[in-house]
Write a protein that holds these residues in place. Structure first.
Motif, PDB file in Angstrom:
ATOM      1  N   PHE A  42      -2.284  13.864   5.550  1.00 62.85           N
ATOM      2  CA  PHE A  42      -1.090  14.030   6.960  1.00 62.85           C
ATOM      3  C   PHE A  42      -2.118  12.884   7.350  1.00 62.85           C
ATOM      4  O   PHE A  42      -2.014  12.217   8.451  1.00 62.85           O
ATOM      5  CB  PHE A  42      -1.348  15.173   7.436  1.00 62.85           C
ATOM      6  N   PHE A  43      -3.770  13.156   6.967  1.00 58.62           N
ATOM      7  CA  PHE A  43      -4.729  12.091   7.958  1.00 58.62           C
ATOM      8  C   PHE A  43      -4.380  10.432   7.379  1.00 58.62           C
ATOM      9  O   PHE A  43      -4.238   9.674   8.681  1.00 58.62           O
ATOM     10  CB  PHE A  43      -5.971  12.217   6.978  1.00 58.62           C
ATOM     11  N   GLN A  44      -4.057  10.332   6.680  1.00 57.74           N
ATOM     12  CA  GLN A  44      -3.474   8.546   6.163  1.00 57.74           C
ATOM     13  C   GLN A  44      -2.395   8.473   6.393  1.00 57.74           C
ATOM     14  O   GLN A  44      -1.886   7.161   7.394  1.00 57.74           O
ATOM     15  CB  GLN A  44      -3.497   8.926   4.489  1.00 57.74           C
ATOM     16  N   MET A  45      -1.521   9.202   6.701  1.00 59.19           N
ATOM     17  CA  MET A  45      -0.138   9.381   7.108  1.00 59.19           C
ATOM     18  C   MET A  45       0.204   9.006   8.480  1.00 59.19           C
ATOM     19  O   MET A  45       1.217   7.340   9.344  1.00 59.19           O
ATOM     20  CB  MET A  45       0.853  10.348   6.446  1.00 59.19           C
ATOM     21  N   GLY A  46      -0.924   9.688   9.203  1.00 60.98           N
ATOM     22  CA  GLY A  46      -0.576   9.459  10.061  1.00 60.98           C
ATOM     23  C   GLY A  46      -1.702   9.226  11.172  1.00 60.98           C
ATOM     24  O   GLY A  46      -1.808   8.664  12.582  1.00 60.98           O
ATOM     25  N   GLY A  47      -2.888   8.513  10.571  1.00 64.66           N
ATOM     26  CA  GLY A  47      -3.883   7.127  10.855  1.00 64.66           C
ATOM     27  C   GLY A  47      -4.003   6.582  10.258  1.00 64.66           C
ATOM     28  O   GLY A  47      -4.140   5.075  10.785  1.00 64.66           O
ATOM     29  N   ILE A  48      -4.113   6.593   9.090  1.00 62.41           N
ATOM     30  CA  ILE A  48      -4.840   5.162   8.145  1.00 62.41           C
ATOM     31  C   ILE A  48      -3.935   4.264   8.248  1.00 62.41           C
ATOM     32  O   ILE A  48      -3.843   3.082   8.191  1.00 62.41           O
ATOM     33  CB  ILE A  48      -6.034   5.759   6.696  1.00 62.41           C
ATOM     34  N   GLY A  49      -3.114   4.605   7.535  1.00 68.69           N
ATOM     35  CA  GLY A  49      -1.338   3.768   7.328  1.00 68.69           C
ATOM     36  C   GLY A  49      -1.055   2.970   9.132  1.00 68.69           C
ATOM     37  O   GLY A  49      -1.219   2.026   8.752  1.00 68.69           O
ATOM     38  N   PRO A  50      -0.285   3.949   9.458  1.00 65.26           N
ATOM     39  CA  PRO A  50      -0.498   3.352  11.233  1.00 65.26           C
ATOM     40  C   PRO A  50      -1.043   2.714  11.630  1.00 65.26           C
ATOM     41  O   PRO A  50      -1.414   1.008  12.372  1.00 65.26           O
ATOM     42  CB  PRO A  50      -0.554   4.249  11.549  1.00 65.26           C
ATOM     43  N   MET A  51      -2.956   2.836  11.637  1.00 67.10           N
ATOM     44  CA  MET A  51      -3.630   2.399  12.624  1.00 67.10           C
ATOM     45  C   MET A  51      -4.504   0.056  11.538  1.00 67.10           C
ATOM     46  O   MET A  51      -3.509  -0.303  11.953  1.00 67.10           O
ATOM     47  CB  MET A  51      -4.701   2.934  12.768  1.00 67.10           C
ATOM     48  N   PHE A  52      -3.871   0.790  10.403  1.00 64.13           N
ATOM     49  CA  PHE A  52      -4.416  -0.780   8.863  1.00 64.13           C
ATOM     50  C   PHE A  52      -3.034  -0.866   9.087  1.00 64.13           C
ATOM     51  O   PHE A  52      -3.288  -2.485   9.581  1.00 64.13           O
ATOM     52  CB  PHE A  52      -4.841   0.407   8.708  1.00 64.13           C
ATOM     53  N   GLY A  53      -2.087  -0.498   9.116  1.00 63.46           N
ATOM     54  CA  GLY A  53      -1.038  -1.792   9.266  1.00 63.46           C
ATOM     55  C   GLY A  53      -0.360  -2.477  10.736  1.00 63.46           C
ATOM     56  O   GLY A  53      -0.635  -3.549  10.961  1.00 63.46           O
ATOM     57  N   GLN A  54      -1.182  -2.030  11.862  1.00 66.04           N
ATOM     58  CA  GLN A  54      -0.733  -2.583  13.242  1.00 66.04           C
ATOM     59  C   GLN A  54      -2.326  -3.996  13.345  1.00 66.04           C
ATOM     60  O   GLN A  54      -2.081  -4.478  13.942  1.00 66.04           O
ATOM     61  CB  GLN A  54      -1.617  -1.800  14.363  1.00 66.04           C
ATOM     62  N   PRO A  84       0.846  -1.326   0.145  1.00 66.42           N
ATOM     63  CA  PRO A  84      -0.359   0.311  -0.147  1.00 66.42           C
ATOM     64  C   PRO A  84       0.454   1.244   0.345  1.00 66.42           C
ATOM     65  O   PRO A  84       0.263   2.002  -0.790  1.00 66.42           O
ATOM     66  CB  PRO A  84      -0.759  -0.201   1.236  1.00 66.42           C
ATOM     67  N   ASN A  85       1.797   1.703   0.584  1.00 68.46           N
ATOM     68  CA  ASN A  85       2.962   2.290   0.587  1.00 68.46           C
ATOM     69  C   ASN A  85       3.213   2.898  -0.569  1.00 68.46           C
ATOM     70  O   ASN A  85       3.364   3.461  -0.972  1.00 68.46           O
ATOM     71  CB  ASN A  85       3.850   2.380   2.266  1.00 68.46           C
ATOM     72  N   PHE A 107      -1.643  -8.100  14.069  1.00 70.90           N
ATOM     73  CA  PHE A 107      -2.151  -8.365  14.876  1.00 70.90           C
ATOM     74  C   PHE A 107      -3.088  -9.226  14.366  1.00 70.90           C
ATOM     75  O   PHE A 107      -3.204 -11.095  14.581  1.00 70.90           O
ATOM     76  CB  PHE A 107      -2.858  -7.647  15.947  1.00 70.90           C
ATOM     77  N   PHE A 108      -3.913  -9.582  13.404  1.00 70.36           N
ATOM     78  CA  PHE A 108      -4.975 -10.168  12.479  1.00 70.36           C
ATOM     79  C   PHE A 108      -4.404 -11.196  12.092  1.00 70.36           C
ATOM     80  O   PHE A 108      -4.917 -12.585  11.538  1.00 70.36           O
ATOM     81  CB  PHE A 108      -6.342  -8.837  12.528  1.00 70.36           C
ATOM     82  N   LYS A 109      -3.884 -10.809  10.975  1.00 70.62           N
ATOM     83  CA  LYS A 109      -2.571 -11.914  10.363  1.00 70.62           C
ATOM     84  C   LYS A 109      -1.608 -12.706  10.149  1.00 70.62           C
ATOM     85  O   LYS A 109      -1.638 -13.579  10.422  1.00 70.62           O
ATOM     86  CB  LYS A 109      -3.052 -11.577   8.447  1.00 70.62           C
ATOM     87  N   PHE A 110      -1.268 -11.331  10.730  1.00 70.06           N
ATOM     88  CA  PHE A 110       0.774 -11.870  10.758  1.00 70.06           C
ATOM     89  C   PHE A 110       1.115 -12.467  12.009  1.00 70.06           C
ATOM     90  O   PHE A 110       1.569 -13.213  12.633  1.00 70.06           O
ATOM     91  CB  PHE A 110       1.739 -10.936   9.999  1.00 70.06           C
ATOM     92  N   ALA A 111       0.624 -11.577  13.469  1.00 66.20           N
ATOM     93  CA  ALA A 111       0.434 -12.267  14.838  1.00 66.20           C
ATOM     94  C   ALA A 111      -0.897 -13.446  15.000  1.00 66.20           C
ATOM     95  O   ALA A 111      -0.503 -12.870  16.628  1.00 66.20           O
ATOM     96  CB  ALA A 111       0.795 -11.297  15.230  1.00 66.20           C
ATOM     97  N   ALA A 112      -1.764 -13.562  14.559  1.00 69.66           N
ATOM     98  CA  ALA A 112      -2.485 -13.751  15.605  1.00 69.66           C
ATOM     99  C   ALA A 112      -2.590 -14.921  16.134  1.00 69.66           C
ATOM    100  O   ALA A 112      -2.785 -15.642  16.967  1.00 69.66           O
ATOM    101  CB  ALA A 112      -3.488 -14.394  14.228  1.00 69.66           C
ATOM    102  N   ASP A 113      -1.333 -15.685  15.885  1.00 65.56           N
ATOM    103  CA  ASP A 113      -1.123 -17.541  16.889  1.00 65.56           C
ATOM    104  C   ASP A 113      -0.568 -16.869  18.391  1.00 65.56           C
ATOM    105  O   ASP A 113      -0.807 -17.314  19.169  1.00 65.56           O
ATOM    106  CB  ASP A 113       0.237 -18.170  16.054  1.00 65.56           C
ATOM    107  N   LYS A 114      -0.182 -15.202  18.032  1.00 67.00           N
ATOM    108  CA  LYS A 114       0.664 -14.927  18.934  1.00 67.00           C
ATOM    109  C   LYS A 114      -0.804 -14.471  20.323  1.00 67.00           C
ATOM    110  O   LYS A 114      -0.162 -13.422  21.420  1.00 67.00           O
ATOM    111  CB  LYS A 114       1.774 -13.679  18.533  1.00 67.00           C
ATOM    112  N   TRP A 137      -4.227   1.701   0.632  1.00 71.29           N
ATOM    113  CA  TRP A 137      -4.161   1.204   2.286  1.00 71.29           C
ATOM    114  C   TRP A 137      -6.032   0.570   2.298  1.00 71.29           C
ATOM    115  O   TRP A 137      -6.219  -0.475   2.908  1.00 71.29           O
ATOM    116  CB  TRP A 137      -4.234   2.353   3.330  1.00 71.29           C
ATOM    117  N   VAL A 138      -7.104   0.820   2.691  1.00 74.53           N
ATOM    118  CA  VAL A 138      -8.359   1.232   2.228  1.00 74.53           C
ATOM    119  C   VAL A 138      -8.514  -0.918   1.705  1.00 74.53           C
ATOM    120  O   VAL A 138      -9.247  -1.908   1.947  1.00 74.53           O
ATOM    121  CB  VAL A 138      -9.443   2.081   2.081  1.00 74.53           C
TER     122      VAL A 138
END
Length: 235
Positions: free
Chosen positions: A120-132, A29-30, A136-143, A190-191
């Motif tokens: 800046f709304f995307q850079m500071g909000g959507i990108g970081p929050m969607f990434g997190q 996305p980035n 956790f939802f896909k890559f660290a689900a087991d953790k 990102w969406v």
């Protein structure tokens, strides 16, 4: 012919044509933001694949251009004053390209700042929050299988941010209305990615954001988007 020898990154990713923009990226996305913008602007450029599989983004050559070790980055041999310039951070690159060409950005000052606030709304909000959320939802689900808090926290924040976009896009074709801008380009990958890459459609209830999803479809369908979403080509 432009001399890019002062940029160590060109020793690892040699420029076939140093007279055009050099893009160092991966179609995440980035990364796709910049290739999409370059396609929209019809600027000649040479893409170089930065592979996460071999940690190319952590190599000394890449770090020499982006000390943060993240894609994308560019070198423009025809920068301000006709001198080469290297840039990192996707938002900064989009603003640079828009101002360089006088496109994808309103001409009036008020419109320009309105676009920048959404970038800046995307850079500071959507990108970081969607990434997190995706982490956790896909890559660290087991953790976090025995702790629902991380997924719930970022799920709820992602949905809140989507609701902000939904309100903005009601009765609008693009974020700025009738004009397609870098505000759209920086945000829609990102969406789209939180759906097609992270598989979050159901848990984020994306169907409850109809204006957002229709906007993503319009943006994705643009010919420049269709090309840019797959540049550079993965190995």
């Amino acid at each position: 012919m432009a001399d890019l020898s002062s940029f160590p990154i060109t020793k690892r990713w040699a420029a076939s044509n140093p007279d055009i923009i050099q893009l160092y990226s991966l179609p995440t996305p980035n990364g796709a933001k910049v290739s999409i913008a370059l396609e929209e602007l019809e600027l000649p450029y040479e893409p170089h694949l930065v592979s996460f599989g071999t940690n190319d983004q952590k190599s000394p050559e890449f770090i020499s251009l982006n000390p943060n070790g993240r894609i994308p980055a560019i070198i423009d041999p025809n920068g301000p004053g006709g001198k080469p310039i290297g840039l990192f951070e996707s938002g900064a690159i989009l603003v640079y390209l828009a101002e360089k060409t006088g496109k994808l950005m309103p001409k009036d000052a008020a419109g320009r700042y309105e676009v920048l606030q959404w970038v800046f709304f995307q850079m500071g909000g959507i990108g970081p929050m969607f990434g997190q959320f995706g982490h956790f939802f896909k890559f660290a689900a087991d953790k976090v299988a025995n702790n629902s808090y991380p997924v719930e926290r970022y799920r709820d924040e992602a949905k809140r941010l989507l609701s902000v976009l939904e309100d903005r896009l009601k009765d609008r074709q693009w974020i700025m209305g009738d004009e397609y801008t870098i505000a759209d380009i920086t945000t829609f990958p990102w969406v789209r990615g939180v759906d097609v890459f992270y598989g979050g459609r159901e848990v984020l209830e994306l169907a409850s954001f109809p204006s957002v999803m229709a906007w993503v479809e319009r943006a994705t369908a643009r010919p420049a988007s269709q090309r840019g979403l797959n540049i550079p080509k993965r190995d």
